[in-house]
Design an enzyme around this catalytic site. Sequence first.
Site, PDB file in Angstrom:
ATOM      1  N   GLU A   1       0.723  -0.994   0.090  1.00  0.00           N
ATOM      2  CA  GLU A   1      -0.104  -0.037  -0.011  1.00  0.00           C
ATOM      3  C   GLU A   1       1.088   1.122   0.065  1.00  0.00           C
ATOM      4  O   GLU A   1       1.074   1.913   1.047  1.00  0.00           O
ATOM      5  CB  GLU A   1      -0.915  -0.038   1.152  1.00  0.00           C
ATOM      6  CG  GLU A   1      -1.955  -1.276   1.206  1.00  0.00           C
ATOM      7  CD  GLU A   1      -3.081  -1.288   2.208  1.00  0.00           C
ATOM      8  OE1 GLU A   1      -2.835  -0.388   3.036  1.00  0.00           O
ATOM      9  OE2 GLU A   1      -3.938  -1.884   2.164  1.00  0.00           O
TER      10      GLU A   1
ATOM     11  N   GLU B   1      -5.507  -8.517   0.922  1.00  0.00           N
ATOM     12  CA  GLU B   1      -6.133  -8.279   2.225  1.00  0.00           C
ATOM     13  C   GLU B   1      -7.802  -7.913   1.830  1.00  0.00           C
ATOM     14  O   GLU B   1      -8.040  -7.484   1.006  1.00  0.00           O
ATOM     15  CB  GLU B   1      -5.601  -6.873   2.767  1.00  0.00           C
ATOM     16  CG  GLU B   1      -4.332  -7.125   3.565  1.00  0.00           C
ATOM     17  CD  GLU B   1      -3.858  -5.731   4.043  1.00  0.00           C
ATOM     18  OE1 GLU B   1      -4.512  -4.920   4.612  1.00  0.00           O
ATOM     19  OE2 GLU B   1      -2.475  -5.593   4.138  1.00  0.00           O
TER      20      GLU B   1
HETATM   21  C1  GAL Z   1      -4.470  -2.105   5.472  1.00  0.00           C
HETATM   22  C2  GAL Z   1      -3.275  -2.521   5.928  1.00  0.00           C
HETATM   23  C3  GAL Z   1      -3.276  -3.335   7.078  1.00  0.00           C
HETATM   24  C4  GAL Z   1      -4.331  -3.182   8.116  1.00  0.00           C
HETATM   25  C5  GAL Z   1      -5.707  -2.868   7.369  1.00  0.00           C
HETATM   26  C6  GAL Z   1      -6.817  -2.654   8.252  1.00  0.00           C
HETATM   27  O1  GAL Z   1      -4.569  -0.885   4.830  1.00  0.00           O
HETATM   28  O2  GAL Z   1      -2.235  -2.969   5.032  1.00  0.00           O
HETATM   29  O3  GAL Z   1      -1.773  -3.310   7.778  1.00  0.00           O
HETATM   30  O4  GAL Z   1      -4.117  -2.442   9.107  1.00  0.00           O
HETATM   31  O5  GAL Z   1      -5.500  -1.905   6.275  1.00  0.00           O
HETATM   32  O6  GAL Z   1      -6.816  -1.269   8.757  1.00  0.00           O
END
Ligand code: GAL
Length: 483
Positions: free
Chosen positions: A199, A389
């Site tokens: 990200e 994710e």
């Molecule tokens: C993403 C990030 C993670 C986690 C997730 C939830 O943007 O890569 O580290 O925190 O969001 O907020």
Amino acid sequence: MKTITRRQFGKGVTAAAAAAYAVVSLPQLVFGEPQPKRIEYPKGFLWGCATAAYQIEGGAQADGRGPSLWDTFSHTPGKTYHGDTGDVADDSYHLYKQDVQLLKNLGVSTYRMSLSWSRIFPSGTGQVNQKGLDYYNRVVDELLANNITPYITMFHWDTPAGLQGGWQSRDTSKAFADYCAFVTKHLGDKVKHWMTTNEFVCFTDLGYKIGQFAPGLKLPAGPVNQIRHHAILAHGLGVQAIRANTPSGTQVGLAENASIFAPVMETREHIEAARKATRAENAPFLTTILDGKYPESYLTEQGADAPKVAEGDMRAIGSPLDFVGLNTYNPSYVKAADSPKGYVVETMPASYPHMYSPWIQIGPECIYWTVRNVCDIWKDKAPAVFITENGTSSDDVLAPDGRVEDVDRVMYLRNHLTQLHRAASEGYPVKGYFLWSLMDNFEWADGYSKRFGIHYVDFKTLKRYPKLSAEWYKNTIATNAVE
Ligand code: GAL
């Protein structure tokens, strides 16, 4: 005009519907045992969970680890919720075997984790800390011994504090490449799947423009664009370094939270608008990486603030990838417009529903559209796609019997996985899904106030408890289907 209450309105509708039924002949409805269409994933689809080093490891000073910008930031008063830090987090540094058992119990075949750069190079470059590398060797061995394939992210925001100037300095991109080379030289025989960075916008803009994340700066556009450039350059040099130090067959990609655009309705013109928005709004990062050049419109828009690009940078940045990882949480909606851009991004009304974290606005179709837009635009540049994710926070409550009934998280996951299935069944090359997250952890500026895990962590005892969502995910994996 007579005001109509909700109840009256409802009655009116029912009456109208009854009248319609009377005149239109409908196919006979059969009641009884429903026969739902099974939402079954393709054979071989990879199910996994994701975490990140600073969010779970703790052991901030264990065995020679150097500080990262997140250590400094979280220890600065007022920067994180409640002054929370990642000093202990889930203490996965010591409890990693337990965590591998959590994964095993779920039945996942893959695990996405990141490495703490400053555990391996305490000052970011130069002197190696063998004990840091040993730790990752132990984790990888433990995963492999349990038949879980590691997918490793080199960098998930925890920039070594020893790197002067952080991402403001071009040297950081080079130090990153050296770190990737060193790590893959030592772990590349066991680990076959690598992601460079996680990200871009979160460690560039949020860290250096908005100041909400480490290092908490608020710089103007010119320096920020240069920081963004250093970030994608690091990615490109990292890809080259990984390829140079790993056997053939090694898969290299990245994990990016591309801004996601779903069409307001699925008509040709709005679908085309969503595609245009995807390319234009992701200009500084994914678009430049996959096109191998900055879009002209971005450079023109930035004018004198446009990034300074050195000879060879774009070749590195555009290095071919084996897969594109997409972190997916929430949508934006676009519609076609008769304007030079060709689209308008809708403003979300205040009433738009969201999950426990206000930024997670609910729109499960975003997971379908992120895959479809990226694959339609970039085709063979994105030969495979992973959801690296997806998940949500929830106001989880641990009941005295150890249960956590996170039905909202289950609702969120079920709907997203139903939409992702649409992409797979339409033939888009989506190969796997990593749920964020295996367990509750240090949620950056939100500290421990927002729980994203499918395992509840009692941060006093560090005990892990499976939530309802863990049970649900386990069933999803076992049946390879959404139920
Ligand atoms: C993403 C990030 C993670 C986690 C997730 C939830 O943007 O890569 O580290 O925190 O969001 O907020």
